[in-house]
Each structure stands twice: as structure tokens, then as C-alpha cells.
Design an enzyme around this catalytic site. Structure first.
Site, PDB file in Angstrom:
ATOM      1  N   LEU A  71       0.844  -1.204   0.000  1.00 55.29           N
ATOM      2  CA  LEU A  71       0.000   0.000   0.000  1.00 55.29           C
ATOM      3  C   LEU A  71       0.875   1.249   0.000  1.00 55.29           C
ATOM      4  O   LEU A  71       1.821   1.356   0.793  1.00 55.29           O
ATOM      5  CB  LEU A  71      -0.876  -0.006   1.270  1.00 55.29           C
ATOM      6  CG  LEU A  71      -1.748   1.231   1.524  1.00 55.29           C
ATOM      7  CD1 LEU A  71      -2.829   1.382   0.438  1.00 55.29           C
ATOM      8  CD2 LEU A  71      -2.412   1.138   2.912  1.00 55.29           C
ATOM      9  N   ILE A  73       0.320   5.176   0.673  1.00 59.27           N
ATOM     10  CA  ILE A  73      -0.672   6.160   1.154  1.00 59.27           C
ATOM     11  C   ILE A  73      -0.213   7.552   0.727  1.00 59.27           C
ATOM     12  O   ILE A  73       0.791   8.063   1.218  1.00 59.27           O
ATOM     13  CB  ILE A  73      -0.812   6.074   2.686  1.00 59.27           C
ATOM     14  CG1 ILE A  73      -1.202   4.655   3.101  1.00 59.27           C
ATOM     15  CG2 ILE A  73      -1.848   7.101   3.176  1.00 59.27           C
ATOM     16  CD1 ILE A  73      -1.232   4.425   4.609  1.00 59.27           C
ATOM     17  N   GLN A 102      -4.435  13.104 -10.364  1.00 63.97           N
ATOM     18  CA  GLN A 102      -3.304  12.175 -10.190  1.00 63.97           C
ATOM     19  C   GLN A 102      -3.734  10.763 -10.597  1.00 63.97           C
ATOM     20  O   GLN A 102      -3.014  10.054 -11.297  1.00 63.97           O
ATOM     21  CB  GLN A 102      -2.824  12.187  -8.738  1.00 63.97           C
ATOM     22  CG  GLN A 102      -2.096  13.490  -8.386  1.00 63.97           C
ATOM     23  CD  GLN A 102      -1.565  13.532  -6.975  1.00 63.97           C
ATOM     24  OE1 GLN A 102      -2.099  12.896  -6.068  1.00 63.97           O
ATOM     25  NE2 GLN A 102      -0.512  14.305  -6.770  1.00 63.97           N
ATOM     26  N   CYS A 269      11.226  27.376   0.833  1.00 65.79           N
ATOM     27  CA  CYS A 269      11.523  26.043   1.396  1.00 65.79           C
ATOM     28  C   CYS A 269      13.035  25.793   1.437  1.00 65.79           C
ATOM     29  O   CYS A 269      13.548  25.233   2.414  1.00 65.79           O
ATOM     30  CB  CYS A 269      10.825  24.937   0.602  1.00 65.79           C
ATOM     31  SG  CYS A 269       9.049  24.924   0.885  1.00 65.79           S
TER      32      CYS A 269
HETATM   33  C1  LIG Z   1       3.353  15.735  -1.788  1.00 63.35           C
HETATM   34  S1  LIG Z   1       2.324  14.497  -2.541  1.00 63.35           S
HETATM   35  C2  LIG Z   1       3.456  13.134  -2.466  1.00 63.35           C
HETATM   36  C3  LIG Z   1       3.165  12.135  -3.526  1.00 63.35           C
HETATM   37  C4  LIG Z   1       4.084  10.935  -3.604  1.00 63.35           C
HETATM   38  N1  LIG Z   1       4.100  10.173  -2.381  1.00 63.35           N
HETATM   39  C5  LIG Z   1       5.484  11.308  -4.031  1.00 63.35           C
HETATM   40  O1  LIG Z   1       6.435  11.121  -3.245  1.00 63.35           O
HETATM   41  O2  LIG Z   1       5.642  11.767  -5.165  1.00 63.35           O
HETATM   42  C6  LIG Z   1       1.081  14.088  -1.273  1.00 63.35           C
HETATM   43  C7  LIG Z   1       0.040  13.056  -1.675  1.00 63.35           C
HETATM   44  O3  LIG Z   1      -0.748  12.712  -0.512  1.00 63.35           O
HETATM   45  C8  LIG Z   1      -2.105  12.590  -0.901  1.00 63.35           C
HETATM   46  N2  LIG Z   1      -2.932  12.729   0.317  1.00 63.35           N
HETATM   47  C9  LIG Z   1      -3.006  13.787   1.152  1.00 63.35           C
HETATM   48  N3  LIG Z   1      -3.844  13.538   2.189  1.00 63.35           N
HETATM   49  C10 LIG Z   1      -4.295  12.258   2.011  1.00 63.35           C
HETATM   50  C11 LIG Z   1      -5.169  11.418   2.738  1.00 63.35           C
HETATM   51  N4  LIG Z   1      -5.767  11.832   3.861  1.00 63.35           N
HETATM   52  N5  LIG Z   1      -5.396  10.159   2.277  1.00 63.35           N
HETATM   53  C12 LIG Z   1      -4.799   9.734   1.120  1.00 63.35           C
HETATM   54  N6  LIG Z   1      -3.951  10.483   0.400  1.00 63.35           N
HETATM   55  C13 LIG Z   1      -3.700  11.740   0.827  1.00 63.35           C
HETATM   56  C14 LIG Z   1      -2.275  13.657  -1.964  1.00 63.35           C
HETATM   57  O4  LIG Z   1      -3.423  13.430  -2.753  1.00 63.35           O
HETATM   58  C15 LIG Z   1      -0.973  13.480  -2.747  1.00 63.35           C
HETATM   59  O5  LIG Z   1      -1.107  12.417  -3.660  1.00 63.35           O
END
Ligand SMILES: C[S@@+](CC[C@H](N)C(=O)[O-])C[C@H]1O[C@@H](n2cnc3c(N)ncnc32)[C@H](O)[C@@H]1O
Length: 288
Positions: A71, A73, A102, A269
């Protein structure tokens, strides 16, 4: 499902950021479209290889290599999902995101080994995972303005759910920004933080590392922690320079104001990581 009180950023707040348009992010992210801190190796390194190194570090930390089902997340544009299947030999991957664009972008290349859902982790009912990864999403799991006790409750809920999805000994590899706590922010840093909260990442919050670890107590043991602020300063600088180099195209996609805001956010940042106002935690947790 949890009550709204302990949910993090709303679907609307997440879409405000991630649904700006896939074409916009393609202009300045690396080819894997990874939108989280890379893992750099030496001065001659480039962003794409530093991102691949990071994906491998986190996947291997979670012991995902050769696993049946993993998984992710907060899967973003699917760079980690693809790495798990193509490089780590994982059988099936499930990715959660709150961003419909996405998911559409991943569906353009994914086959039936990929199951990508527009779903909050708090609503995810499946289980039976061999490993879990989550990169750059934890910052959205509590909201700016919550008390410490409310944040901890939200983080505990997250770790309890992850625990329930893993077998004993199963691992969760988590990467998140953390609030630096070694010294107070200066005026410029406070202004930059407010700008980012108001215009770039509404409703999100940077957790202190202590709260991440405390939130995981009674669910997970900590195996390793790395704090890599210089790696995120370098990643943000690479994104900033790529966006600046393609400014005209980016402005055609999202307009001049958004591009100016993103350039300001990315350079703020860089400064915040260099000053240690922010840290970058990569934590390997193990279910006991
Ligand atoms: C900064 S992006 C990082 C994406 C990826 N992990 C990467 O490293 O490229 C944050 C991701 O977290 C997801 N996200 C934020 N809150 C969430 C939640 N409560 N449940 C599931 N996904 C979530 C957003 O939709 C987005 O896809």
C-alpha cells in the site's frame, strides 16, 4: 470512518494544490514525477537518480522487495507504485490519493497490477498488506490550528489503521517534513510559513518529530530515523530552477500569479531547510 474533527486537510484543500494540472507539474518534477524529497549522493548527482535512490531506500526499508501486496498512502503521480512493481518485483500495489487528476494520470500507463483509488486513508477498509509506504503525505494528516492533543489523536488514528493492515513484523516506511524545534523562527520565516499555509498548502501542518514518534507508540517500534534537511533544500532548489527555466510554459498552464507563488514557495523552502526551520524525516517503523 473517523469524525471530521480528526481528519487532516480536506479534499478541497488537497485538490487546490494537486489538481492544478498534470502538465504544470510535468514541467519541473523529474521524469518519475516524484513530489517528495530525493536522496542525493555527492555533488555530481542529478534529480532523477536521486529520486530513484530515495524510492529504493524507502521501498527496501519497508521490506517491500518481492512482496505480494503493498500500500502507498498518498501515491501522487505513481512514481513509487511503478518502482515497486518494476524494480522491486511487487505483485500488486494499491495507491491512495485525494487528487482525481493524479489517478487519471496513473491510469494512462498502469495495468491491472495497479489499483489506484481517490480515497482518504481514514476511509480505506482493505487490509492484508505485506508492507506500507507513505511519502510526503503525513503533513496533510492533521490541520493547521489543531492543538497538540488533537494532532496526536489524528496521528494515533493513522498509525493504528496502518498497524491493523500489516502482519506482525510488517513495516511502514514514512517520509515527512517535520518542524524544526532547535531555535525560534525569524520574521522572514514566519512570513514565509504563513504564505505557504495560506496560498500553497491550506489546512496542512508540519509535525514535530516527537509527535510523529509519540503518535506511533503502541502501534509501531521505530527501526531507524534519518533527518535529511539538506537533501530537501537541494531538491527544492532543483524544482525551483526547473520551474524558472520553463516559466513561460508554466504561465501558459496556470497563469503568472500561480507560477510566481510557486517560485516563492520553493525558494522559501530552500531557506527553511537550510536554516533548520524544517527537517525531513525518513522513518522505518515495524509492527510489533
Ligand atoms: C506531496 S504528494 C506526495 C506524492 C508521492 N508520495 C510522491 O512522493 O511523489 C502528497 C500526496 O498525498 C495525498 N494525500 C493527502 N492527504 C491524504 C489522505 N488523507 N489520504 C490519502 N492520500 C492523501 C495527496 O493526494 C498526494 O497524492
Amino acid at each position: 470512518m473517523h469524525g471530521d474533527r480528526y481528519r487532516g486537510a480536506s479534499d478541497t484543500a488537497i485538490r487546490h494544490h494537486y489538481d492544478l494540472g498534470n502538465a504544470f507539474y510535468e514541467l519541473w518534477l523529474d521524469e518519475s514525477r516524484t513530489y517528495s524529497c530525493a536522496l542525493w549522493d555527492g555533488p555530481g548527482d542529478d534529480l532523477a537518480s536521486a529520486q530513484r535512490r530515495k524510492l529504493a531506500y524507502m521501498a527496501e526499508g519497508a521490506r517491500a522487495t518481492g512482496a505480494g501486496r503493498v500500500l502507498d498512502i498518498g501515491c501522487g503521480w505513481g512514481g513509487m507504485l511503478r518502482h515497486l512493481v518494476e524494480e522491486q518485483g511487487v505483485g500488486r500495489v494499491v495507491g491512495l490519493t485525494l487528487s482525481p487528476s493524479q489517478r487519471s494520470s496513473i491510469e494512462e500507463w498502469a495495468d491491472d497490477r495497479y489499483d489506484v483509488r481517490v480515497q482518504n486513508w481514514a476511509d480505506h477498509e482493505d487490509g492484508g498488506y505485506d508492507a506500507i509506504v507513505s511519502l510526503g503525505a503525513f503533513e496533510h494528516f492533521a490541520r493547521h490550528g489543531m492543538s497538540r492533543a488533537e494532532r496526536l489523536e489524528a496521528y494515533r488514528a493513522f498509525f493504528r489503521r496502518c498497524r491493523g493492515w500489516l502482519p506482525p513484523g510488517g513495516r511502514l516506511a514514512l517520509q515527512t517534513n517535520v518542524a524544526g524545534r532547535a531555535r525560534p523562527l525569524d520574521r522572514r520565516a514566519v512570513g514565509d510559513m504563513m504564505f505557504i499555509i495560506e496560498k500553497i498548502f491550506p489546512e496542512s501542518v508540519m509535525p514535530p518529530l516527537s509527535e510523529v514518534v509519540e503518535g506511533a507508540e503502541r502501534s509501531f517500534d521505530v527501526v531507524t530515523v534519518r533527518n535529511d534537511p539538506d537533501h530537501y533544500a537541494r531538491t527544492c532548489r532543483a524544482w525551483h530552477d526547473a520551474l524558472a527555466a520553463r516559466r513561460a510554459e508554466a504561465e501558459r498552464e496556470v497563469g503568472t500569479e500561480v507560477v510566481a507563488d510557486y517560485l516563492r514557495y520553493l525558494s522559501a523552502c530552500v531557506r527553511q531547510f537550510e536554516r533548520r526551520d524544517l527537517g525531513l524525516a525518513r522513518i522505518i517503523f515495524e509492527r510489533v
